[in-house]
Motif scaffolding. Structure first.
Motif, mmCIF file in Angstrom:
data_model
loop_
_atom_site.group_PDB
_atom_site.id
_atom_site.type_symbol
_atom_site.label_atom_id
_atom_site.label_comp_id
_atom_site.label_asym_id
_atom_site.label_seq_id
_atom_site.Cartn_x
_atom_site.Cartn_y
_atom_site.Cartn_z
ATOM 1 N N GLN A 89 -4.890 -9.515 2.777
ATOM 2 C CA GLN A 89 -5.236 -7.990 1.842
ATOM 3 C C GLN A 89 -5.830 -7.292 2.458
ATOM 4 O O GLN A 89 -6.002 -7.650 2.876
ATOM 5 N N VAL A 90 -4.470 -5.985 2.209
ATOM 6 C CA VAL A 90 -4.892 -5.289 3.356
ATOM 7 C C VAL A 90 -5.781 -4.233 1.927
ATOM 8 O O VAL A 90 -4.746 -3.319 1.701
ATOM 9 N N PRO A 91 -6.767 -3.438 2.549
ATOM 10 C CA PRO A 91 -7.114 -2.470 1.926
ATOM 11 C C PRO A 91 -7.527 -0.701 2.385
ATOM 12 O O PRO A 91 -7.813 -1.111 3.783
ATOM 13 N N ILE A 92 -6.730 -0.017 2.001
ATOM 14 C CA ILE A 92 -6.812 1.376 2.253
ATOM 15 C C ILE A 92 -7.490 2.673 0.881
ATOM 16 O O ILE A 92 -6.818 2.224 -0.621
ATOM 17 N N ARG A 93 -8.084 3.249 1.283
ATOM 18 C CA ARG A 93 -8.043 4.163 0.934
ATOM 19 C C ARG A 93 -7.885 5.563 0.848
ATOM 20 O O ARG A 93 -8.424 6.258 2.289
ATOM 21 N N THR A 148 -2.590 -3.703 -0.624
ATOM 22 C CA THR A 148 -1.200 -4.316 -0.627
ATOM 23 C C THR A 148 -0.926 -5.680 0.177
ATOM 24 O O THR A 148 -3.009 -5.430 1.126
ATOM 25 N N THR A 149 -0.259 -6.097 -0.306
ATOM 26 C CA THR A 149 -0.474 -8.106 0.507
ATOM 27 C C THR A 149 0.653 -7.925 2.116
ATOM 28 O O THR A 149 2.259 -7.402 1.548
ATOM 29 N N VAL A 150 0.302 -8.189 3.008
ATOM 30 C CA VAL A 150 1.071 -8.831 3.918
ATOM 31 C C VAL A 150 0.741 -10.381 4.163
ATOM 32 O O VAL A 150 -0.047 -10.709 4.175
ATOM 33 N N ASN A 151 1.914 -10.624 4.203
ATOM 34 C CA ASN A 151 2.497 -12.359 4.188
ATOM 35 C C ASN A 151 2.478 -11.879 5.876
ATOM 36 O O ASN A 151 4.332 -12.398 6.738
#
Length: 212
Positions: A130-134, A154-157
């Protein structure tokens, strides 16, 4: 030469923003991505974080976008370790950006496109991250003022390559049209925000009234 050409294309595309109460650009955000990213959704992996490319047109209704200092990298370590050397599980970086704005009455709705990359580290990365961005719109100056801010994920597989791109489009950042000539000091800041991954604390239960 290639990078300079892409930046010029992005700047020209950004000049389409206007004060009209319609989408500020005839190009879609996808078209802006194609211009800014050279029509590619992927790019060769690099060992060092790539410098984010800001799109700066100077348009007062669609401020320039840049990465906030200190928030361009998201590194995660093995439990109880620091994210360096062999203890690094994975590292995410922001590499490219694009934005477009639309004005409706007294409000501006911004769409911020962000592209980056996640690279697995020696300590072993999970298969899904899970990549957290503000994203925030800020009035710059001596006393910086946050006008609006919102967190996204956004999820990165990760694949077997251990180096995978991600793309996030923040589509619902809304804020008032600037007044009093302060719009030229507005800027979009983006960056990783690990705090956004933490669940919100539940609201405290109401106290029961004592029986008389």
């Amino acid at each position: 030469m290639g990078d300079n050409r892409l930046v010029k294309v992005a700047v020209v595309a950004g000049m389409a923003c206007s004060l009209l109460a319609v989408p500020a650009s005839a190009q879609s955000l996808g078209d802006r991505f194609k211009s800014l990213f050279g029509g590619k959704s992927d790019e060769p992996a690099t060992a060092a974080p790539a410098a984010a490319v800001p799109e700066d047109t100077g348009d007062l209704t669609c401020p320039p976008v840049t990465v906030r200092a200190g928030a361009s990298t998201y590194a995660v370590a093995a439990p109880g370790k620091q994210p360096v050397g062999n203890d690094l599980r994975f590292q995410a970086t922001i590499t490219k950006m694009a934005r477009e704005c639309s004005v409706n009455g007294g409000t501006i709705t911004a769409r911020i496109g962000i592209q980056g990359r996640v690279i697995a580290g020696p300590a072993g990365a999970p298969s899904s991250i899970q990549v957290p961005i503000r994203v925030a719109v800020v009035q710059g100056g001596v006393n910086e003022k946050t006008i609006a801010t919102k967190a996204y994920q956004t999820t990165v597989n990760l694949t077997e390559t251990g180096s995978d791109p991600f793309t996030l489009v923040a589509e619902d950042l809304v804020y008032p049209v600037p007044s009093g000539g302060v719009g030229d000091s507005y800027i979009f800041y983006i960056g990783f925000d690990p705090q956004a991954l933490k669940p919100e604390r539940p609201a405290p239960a109401p106290k029961k009234k004592k029986q008389p």
